[in-house]
Write an enzyme that holds these catalytic residues in place. Structure first.
Site, PDB file in Angstrom:
ATOM      1  N   ASP A 206       0.804  -1.220   0.000  1.00  0.00           N
ATOM      2  CA  ASP A 206       0.000   0.000   0.000  1.00  0.00           C
ATOM      3  C   ASP A 206       0.836   1.269   0.000  1.00  0.00           C
ATOM      4  OD1 ASP A 206      -2.622  -0.928   0.063  1.00  0.00           O
ATOM      5  OD2 ASP A 206      -2.616  -1.174   2.238  1.00  0.00           O
ATOM      6  N   CYS A 207       2.060   1.128   0.429  1.00  0.00           N
ATOM      7  CA  CYS A 207       2.882   2.313   0.651  1.00  0.00           C
ATOM      8  C   CYS A 207       3.870   2.578  -0.474  1.00  0.00           C
ATOM      9  CB  CYS A 207       3.605   2.177   1.983  1.00  0.00           C
ATOM     10  SG  CYS A 207       2.420   2.048   3.326  1.00  0.00           S
TER      11      CYS A 207
END
Ligand code: GLC
Ligand code: GLC
Length: 815
Positions: free
Chosen positions: A488-489
């Site tokens: 997600d990052c």
């Protein structure tokens, strides 16, 4: 190192022996609609279905003292006026003995203080929207005891987010009723809600309170409520402010006498047209709830509900039971890892002590992966989950990243366009089909984005998932990453420089350049799964097409996704490599070294082994395998949130426990049983119990992350319970290391176990048949010969027995 407890495997409990654990060590109550979180000192809260929108009790995250607010009972010696809580919190009064037993779906907290022994069993009966607190009190003194018992819960005004923010309204709307000893919380019932909470007690009351400020007294906390201190309730009725529920009872206990008292905290809905009694009043109609309350205030019904809960868990856990030479393996596989998988099924990522229950709903990607861990226990509910997920898929084949459990509708709160999302749906369906053989699911007609008229067979949804990726390829022919992929990052299109901007929703680039090797690998894996499904169904043309697409993507990956000694991670928006030896930091990432071999990439040309050797040399630490190295030492605008974390934490080079099993599986695939199991043990919670002072989170469940070698607290876990680590570790140990692996056509037995294991035994319920499996090592390798019912069979997949045969004996010999 201090010891905080021990595993009681016979009773399937973790027993905590001192209340001041490094962090609250929690458990979950409930299995279908009514849920609660409960810590070892009775902290936590309850909710009905949706942790944000139907929060029953109030809980303050990030509070001081820690974990303050819960399901409290106070005992007061009415002769000496001394009072304490048998659960230690909230009074912190010293206890002569203390234990907390966290079991499967229940928690028992017991203690002795001033010669009064107390035990509280907390659980939610199957099929009911209420929790039971069964208090048992024994007078160990030689003289009679006169004891007051008070309860204390604080009600949440339903929407937990609004409850924590909208005070100008909320301090005015709280409403309760007290009737026949039952406290009813009915805020907003007068208008648009048809639900209320109730808090009942099996004993006659001598008093009650429902207004927090009166019960506690001005400027006081839950540690010394005025009502408890003075030994008398105020009989307060809340109008606005903060409604609570508190009963007060008087008990006289002869020496040696034991008393059982039952408290019920529950949620109830009335039909819209029968909300009030009498009609036209604002008084709750209690005719529908009274029989439920009456039933569970009877001890025999509590006993039988508890027995039913225990046999429910027996039933779930018996689908796989193993006896291996390793205690930590057995304990996690047979009890705690399976349990955690069921909790992720129920909670997704919504409510834990690290997830506030307000933010994330059900994650599309997360829920699809969680399924790997519970599909064999609850296949029918897994089927429903798949159809729910598919109904939030978009026409494009893409997905909302999340959906709300109450409405099952997708939401855009954390953005959409995470380009890996759709592939996980294919993997989830493949896992379901391998477990159940139920191909009818593929024909179920499912809408896109809940739009009626858009229904298509689930099989078509899976095809769209693949096409979604094929229609979004970048300059090297690799999949475009979108907002992010599994990581997600890794926000390669965000370029965020504004404080407070969300890395997951901001977009400052058109997204046409940054590519993900991980999605490439995932696509190959998903395409090969769908090809196998198509072939199994006799759709040869489809099968060939997906075999082809997979091969094409594999070729691209080998050409543009291989760095020489490992798989690259990505190309950023500037066309620069991420996860390459050419980078200054972030030279090697864990994800593609796992996912590519899982997809079959590099298994035959030595690349997989090379990549795994690079993982061992660069990423493996005693606390597990870190996500990347070297950690990013500062913020890189073009990489996003990943470089916003200090080195060693979260996606910036912690041990992200979700990804470690991918490496374990890849190691098993290349035949390295010792290495696979070694990695497994490094993050196995039970194996880390001895270092609880370092690890700090619960020793019975996986945490999302363990701080990496670059952190100032290496080995310290955070974010326990709700993590894909549960399902993937379960899959790695059971399907790949122990090698008991469902396939479309039957159960495969292909262990890749440690060389010093002489064998193991397992019982697996699969498609209605119980397989009694015994594995023996006759040589150091992984080649398997199978005997079924005394006769040898070819290959590694067990033939399904003739109809009617429910038990099968399997002997597997490894050479
Ligand atoms: C969290 C998310 C999961 C994501 C992972 C890596 O665990 O729930 O969806 O894949 O972080 O960023
Ligand atoms: C995942 C990541 C976390 C990130 C979040 C955003 O949970 O682990 O670091 O902030 O996704 O949704």
């Amino acid at each position: 190192m201090a010891s905080y407890g021990f595993f009681d495997d016979t009773h399937r409990e973790y027993v905590i022996t001192r209340p001041d654990t490094p962090l609250p060590w929690i458990n979950y109550l409930g299995s279908e609609a009514y849920f609660g979180l409960i810590s070892n000192t009775a902290g936590g809260y309850s909710f009905y279905r949706d942790a944000r929108l139907r929060r029953i009790t109030r809980y303050r995250y990030n509070n001081v003292p820690l974990d303050y607010g819960g399901r409290y009972i106070y005992l007061r010696d009415d002769d000496t006026t001394e009072f304490w809580s048998p659960t230690w919190q909230p009074t912190h009064h010293e206890l002569e003995s203390y234990t907390c037993r966290h079991g499967l779906g229940y928690t028992v907290i017991g203690s002795t203080c001033h010669g009064i022994k107390a035990g509280i069993l907390y659980f939610v009966p199957l099929g009911e929207s209420l929790e039971i607190w069964q208090l048992s009190l024994t007078n160990l003194r030689e003289s009679p005891a006169r004891v007051s018992a008070f309860t204390g819960v604080e009600f949440c005004l339903w929407d937990a987010q609004d409850d924590a923010a909208n005070f100008q309204r909320n301090l005015n709307i709280g409403e309760v009723e007290v009737d026949d000893g039952v406290i009813y919380h009915k805020t907003e019932y007068r208008e648009r809600r048809n639900h209320f909470a109730f808090f009942a007690c099996s004993e006659p009351l001598v008093g009650f309170d429902t207004q927090r400020d009166l019960f506690l007294g001005p400027y006081r906390g839950w540690d010394r409520p005025t009502a408890v201190e003075r030994g008398q309730s105020f009989n307060s009725i809340a109008h606005g402010w903060a409604p609570i529920g508190s009963h007060h009872l008087w008990l006289e206990l002869e020496p040696g006498e034991t008393r059982q008292i039952i408290f019920l905290l529950g949620y109830h809905e009335n039909p819209d047209e029968e909300k009030f009694d009498p009609a036209g009043s604002l008084t709750i109609n209690k005719r529908t709830v009274r029989p439920i309350i009456a039933r569970y205030l009877r001890p025999e019904n509590v006993e039988s509900a508890f027995a039913a809960l225990r046999s429910y868990w027996d039933g779930l856990l018996k689908s796989l039971h193993v006896e291996t030479p390793d205690l930590h393996t057995d304990r996690m596989v047979n009890i705690w890892n399976a349990y955690q998988c069921m909790i992720t099924f129920n909670m997704s990522r919504s409510a834990s002590y690290f997830e506030s229950g307000m933010g994330r709903g059900m994650g599309f990607r997360d829920s699809a992966q969680d399924l790997l861990g519970f599909v064999h226990m609850v296949p029918a509910r897994a089927r429903e989950r798949i159809l729910d997920l598919a109904a939030t898929q978009l026409d494009s084949g893409g997905a909302y990243h999340q959906y709300q459990p109450l409405t099952k509708r997708g939401n855009d709160q954390v953005g959409s366009g995470f380009n890996d999302d759709p592939q996980w749906l294919v993997l989830a369906v493949a896992a379901y089909l391998k477990e159940t053989g139920d191909e009818t699911i593929l024909d179920v007609s499912v809408p896109y984005d809940h739009r009626s008229g858009s229904e298509q067979p689930l099989y078509e949804h899976l095809q769209r998932s693949l096409h979604y990726t094929l229609e979004r390829l970048g300059p090297h022919g690799l999949p475009l990453i979108g907002r992010a992929d599994w990581n997600d990052c890794l926000n390669l299109n965000t370029f965020s420089s504004a404080p407070g901007e969300s890395f997951q929703t901001a977009t400052h680039r058109d997204g046409k350049v940054a590519e993900s090797v991980l999605i490439g690998g995932l696509f190959v894996l998903a395409a090969r799964e769908l090809a196998a499904i198509a072939r199994w169904r006799g759709l040869e043309a489809d099968a060939l097409r997906y075999v082809d697409e997979a091969a094409r993507m594999e070729a691209v990956l080998l050409r543009h996704g291989w760095d020489g000694n490992w798989f690259l991670r990505a190309y950023d928006d500037l066309g620069q490599k991420v996860g390459s030896h050419e980078c200054v930091e972030g030279q090697i990432f864990i994800e593609p070294q796992g996912i590519c071999p899982l997809a079959g990439i590099g298994l035959h040309d030595g690349r997989a082994e090379k990549a795994l050797a690079a993982v061992k040399d660069n990423l493996a630490t005693p606390n597990g395998i870190v996500l990347l190295q070297p950690a990013y030492s500062h913020y890189y605008l073009q990489l996003g949130e990943i470089s916003s974390y200090p080195p060693g934490y979260k996606e910036n080079a912690s041990v992200f426990c979700h990804t470690n099993p991918w490496i374990m599986i890849a190691e098993a695939m290349v035949g390295h049983g010792d290495q696979a199991h070694d990695y497994y043990i490094r993050i196995n919670p039970s194996a880390r119990e001895a270092i609880s002072d370092v690890h700090r989170c619960e020793p019975y469940v996986y945490a999302q992350m363990i701080a990496g070698r670059d952190a100032s607290t290496p080995g310290e876990a955070k974010n326990s319970w709700l993590t894909g680590a549960a399902a993937w570790n379960y899959a790695a140990i059971t399907q790949w290391i122990l090698g008991i692996r469902p396939t479309l056509t039957g159960l495969e037995i292909a262990p890749v176990m440690p060389t010093n294991w002489s064998g193991f035994k397992a019982q697996r319920v699969y498609r209605g048949v119980t397989y009694h499996i015994s594995v023996e090592r006759a040589g150091p390798g992984n080649s398997v010969s199978l005997m079924v019912g005394g006769r040898s069979v070819a290959g590694q997949v067990l033939p399904l027995p003739p109809a009617g045969q429910a038990e099968v004996e399997v002997r597997a010999v490894l050479r």
